[in-house]
Design a protein around this motif. Sequence first.
Motif, PDB file in Angstrom:
ATOM      1  N   LEU A  85      36.006  -7.333  38.459  1.00 16.47           N
ATOM      2  CA  LEU A  85      36.959  -6.510  37.721  1.00 16.47           C
ATOM      3  C   LEU A  85      36.227  -5.749  36.631  1.00 16.47           C
ATOM      4  N   LYS A  86      36.629  -4.485  36.409  1.00 17.81           N
ATOM      5  CA  LYS A  86      36.062  -3.757  35.266  1.00 17.81           C
ATOM      6  C   LYS A  86      36.446  -4.467  33.963  1.00 17.81           C
ATOM      7  N   SER A  87      37.578  -5.191  34.000  1.00 17.97           N
ATOM      8  CA  SER A  87      38.067  -5.876  32.804  1.00 17.97           C
ATOM      9  C   SER A  87      37.613  -7.333  32.772  1.00 17.97           C
ATOM     10  N   SER A  88      36.471  -7.637  33.390  1.00 19.01           N
ATOM     11  CA  SER A  88      36.075  -9.047  33.496  1.00 19.01           C
ATOM     12  C   SER A  88      35.786  -9.681  32.130  1.00 19.01           C
ATOM     13  N   ASP A  89      35.573  -8.852  31.112  1.00 18.29           N
ATOM     14  CA  ASP A  89      35.341  -9.396  29.762  1.00 18.29           C
ATOM     15  C   ASP A  89      36.657  -9.571  28.984  1.00 18.29           C
ATOM     16  N   VAL A  90      37.779  -9.361  29.651  1.00 22.35           N
ATOM     17  CA  VAL A  90      39.094  -9.552  29.029  1.00 22.35           C
ATOM     18  C   VAL A  90      39.688 -10.831  29.612  1.00 22.35           C
ATOM     19  N   SER A  91      40.096 -11.761  28.735  1.00 26.57           N
ATOM     20  CA  SER A  91      40.579 -13.074  29.195  1.00 26.57           C
ATOM     21  C   SER A  91      41.996 -12.994  29.731  1.00 26.57           C
ATOM     22  N   ARG A  92      42.419 -14.092  30.350  1.00 24.68           N
ATOM     23  CA  ARG A  92      43.807 -14.259  30.740  1.00 24.68           C
ATOM     24  C   ARG A  92      44.696 -14.024  29.512  1.00 24.68           C
ATOM     25  N   VAL A  93      45.788 -13.279  29.713  1.00 31.09           N
ATOM     26  CA  VAL A  93      46.725 -12.986  28.616  1.00 31.09           C
ATOM     27  C   VAL A  93      47.818 -14.056  28.615  1.00 31.09           C
ATOM     28  N   ASP A  94      48.022 -14.710  27.473  1.00 34.25           N
ATOM     29  CA  ASP A  94      49.056 -15.750  27.405  1.00 34.25           C
ATOM     30  C   ASP A  94      50.433 -15.146  27.185  1.00 34.25           C
ATOM     31  N   ARG A 148      58.887  -4.120  31.611  1.00 32.14           N
ATOM     32  CA  ARG A 148      57.939  -3.985  32.722  1.00 32.14           C
ATOM     33  C   ARG A 148      56.530  -3.950  32.148  1.00 32.14           C
ATOM     34  N   LEU A 149      55.551  -4.064  33.043  1.00 29.47           N
ATOM     35  CA  LEU A 149      54.150  -4.084  32.628  1.00 29.47           C
ATOM     36  C   LEU A 149      53.523  -2.693  32.658  1.00 29.47           C
ATOM     37  N   SER A 150      54.065  -1.788  33.455  1.00 24.65           N
ATOM     38  CA  SER A 150      53.520  -0.427  33.548  1.00 24.65           C
ATOM     39  C   SER A 150      52.012  -0.410  33.793  1.00 24.65           C
ATOM     40  N   GLY A 151      51.556  -1.291  34.668  1.00 27.14           N
ATOM     41  CA  GLY A 151      50.144  -1.268  35.046  1.00 27.14           C
ATOM     42  C   GLY A 151      49.204  -1.979  34.098  1.00 27.14           C
ATOM     43  N   PHE A 152      49.731  -2.700  33.118  1.00 22.76           N
ATOM     44  CA  PHE A 152      48.901  -3.387  32.110  1.00 22.76           C
ATOM     45  C   PHE A 152      48.214  -4.608  32.732  1.00 22.76           C
ATOM     46  N   LEU A 153      46.903  -4.559  32.861  1.00 24.70           N
ATOM     47  CA  LEU A 153      46.067  -5.709  33.255  1.00 24.70           C
ATOM     48  C   LEU A 153      46.721  -6.625  34.290  1.00 24.70           C
ATOM     49  N   PRO A 154      46.913  -6.150  35.508  1.00 26.01           N
ATOM     50  CA  PRO A 154      47.676  -6.961  36.475  1.00 26.01           C
ATOM     51  C   PRO A 154      47.076  -8.333  36.764  1.00 26.01           C
ATOM     52  N   ILE A 155      45.766  -8.463  36.688  1.00 28.33           N
ATOM     53  CA  ILE A 155      45.161  -9.763  37.007  1.00 28.33           C
ATOM     54  C   ILE A 155      45.294 -10.736  35.829  1.00 28.33           C
ATOM     55  N   ILE A 157      50.068  -6.649  42.642  1.00 24.03           N
ATOM     56  CA  ILE A 157      49.854  -5.213  42.872  1.00 24.03           C
ATOM     57  C   ILE A 157      51.181  -4.483  43.064  1.00 24.03           C
ATOM     58  N   GLN A 158      52.067  -5.074  43.846  1.00 26.83           N
ATOM     59  CA  GLN A 158      53.355  -4.399  44.107  1.00 26.83           C
ATOM     60  C   GLN A 158      54.239  -4.372  42.866  1.00 26.83           C
ATOM     61  N   THR A 159      53.954  -5.215  41.858  1.00 25.33           N
ATOM     62  CA  THR A 159      54.833  -5.289  40.680  1.00 25.33           C
ATOM     63  C   THR A 159      54.277  -4.560  39.460  1.00 25.33           C
ATOM     64  N   VAL A 160      53.195  -3.795  39.618  1.00 27.03           N
ATOM     65  CA  VAL A 160      52.631  -3.154  38.418  1.00 27.03           C
ATOM     66  C   VAL A 160      53.648  -2.263  37.700  1.00 27.03           C
ATOM     67  N   TYR A 161      54.547  -1.632  38.424  1.00 26.99           N
ATOM     68  CA  TYR A 161      55.543  -0.754  37.791  1.00 26.99           C
ATOM     69  C   TYR A 161      56.970  -1.304  37.870  1.00 26.99           C
ATOM     70  N   SER A 162      57.146  -2.518  38.367  1.00 27.23           N
ATOM     71  CA  SER A 162      58.496  -3.073  38.551  1.00 27.23           C
ATOM     72  C   SER A 162      59.220  -3.255  37.227  1.00 27.23           C
ATOM     73  N   ASP A 163      60.529  -3.099  37.283  1.00 19.38           N
ATOM     74  CA  ASP A 163      61.377  -3.547  36.179  1.00 19.38           C
ATOM     75  C   ASP A 163      61.727  -5.010  36.396  1.00 19.38           C
ATOM     76  N   PHE A 164      61.810  -5.755  35.279  1.00 16.45           N
ATOM     77  CA  PHE A 164      62.053  -7.203  35.356  1.00 16.45           C
ATOM     78  C   PHE A 164      63.430  -7.535  34.803  1.00 16.45           C
ATOM     79  N   TYR A 165      64.160  -8.335  35.542  1.00 16.46           N
ATOM     80  CA  TYR A 165      65.476  -8.786  35.073  1.00 16.46           C
ATOM     81  C   TYR A 165      65.498 -10.307  35.156  1.00 16.46           C
TER      82      TYR A 165
END
Lengths: 206, 206
Positions: free
Chosen positions: B142-151, B161-168, A168-176
Amino acid sequence: MRIPKHIGIIPDGNRRWALSKGYEKKDGYESGLPVGLELFKICKELGIKEITYYGFTVDNAKRPKEQRLAFTKACVDAVEMISKEDADLLVLGNDKSKVFPKELSPYTERRTFGNGGIKVNFLVNYSWEWDLGLSDKIPQPLKSSDVSRVDLVVRWGGRKRLSGFLPIQTVYSDFYFIDDYWPDFKKQHILDALEWYNHQDITLGG
Amino acid sequence: MRIPKHIGIIPDGNRRWALSKGYEKKDGYESGLPVGLELFKICKELGIKEITYYGFTVDNAKRPKEQRLAFTKACVDAVEMISKEDADLLVLGNDKSKVFPKELSPYTERRTFGNGGIKVNFLVNYSWEWDLGLSDKIPQPLKSSDVSRVDLVVRWGGRKRLSGFLPIQTVYSDFYFIDDYWPDFKKQHILDALEWYNHQDITLGG
């Protein structure tokens, strides 16, 4: 220079470092201690307000016992080492498990050591499922609710992933990412990471 | 070659691409459509089982209206384009909001188009807070429960960064970053990403 408020540290590569030196895997962890303290001092000097170290996870604790005992001891030593500095220290993880080191129980509520002034979070027997309480019957705050949004995650050891670090804390983090193993930490690594971070724009998803 | 089952696509850099060509920011989105279809076809041919495209987020929808209309139209066009292929298609996002395009309502339950055979998820007006339901009063999946683990997550546009993309689903994902803007997609990008992924070890936190 725009300094991140909160840095997440993934100190990976201890076992590969040990093998590369002809040691056993378990012997890599203690070598991460002095550099962990060096990193803490650098961050403090630079005015960073919060650091989170990824100690070990519930998943890691399933490794061979001799490794588990070695990284558990390294975490205990690291926390005790930071407790001799000026820091607001918190150990966060599933402390109800038998693999959680009893020596760290006094640290599971945040306490100020010395003059404090920098939040230091140590994830010990942490798991993202535990943190989010996805299987809890009653909704409750994140177990990590006292840990702020992470601005910059720095990972040593060449892998490019979060491995369950504070989702949760890393959803917007930059990664290095740094190829060198954690025990080969150099001050220049963190200076390079900050220089890179300084050139990233911050949109928080906007 | 070890092929990821599920690839997450963050097609970033459309606005910067448009500016670099002397267009207005809003004019960058439609240029991402043909390359999105090309990527879909490459993935299908390679035997990848699932792709998730990061369309737009609740945060993105706060941008100037002309941009919002442009990326919304691009998402509608992209979904309709994929619906002409063989795919098991799902549009996932907060469809109760007025910025969710009505044209995509028929796609908010997964449906098979043509012969199906590859899951394609399109995140449209998605938000990680919405997905996790952190503010829900009763715990729910999860609302995204029909979306699998992303490899493997592949991001264009140079940001790391992920910018909030599917954190789980991304807690254990490997990340591959490409400096080129998304409209400059080339087949070689994805081949390079897969070649890199092939050399990563998979530990799932263990």
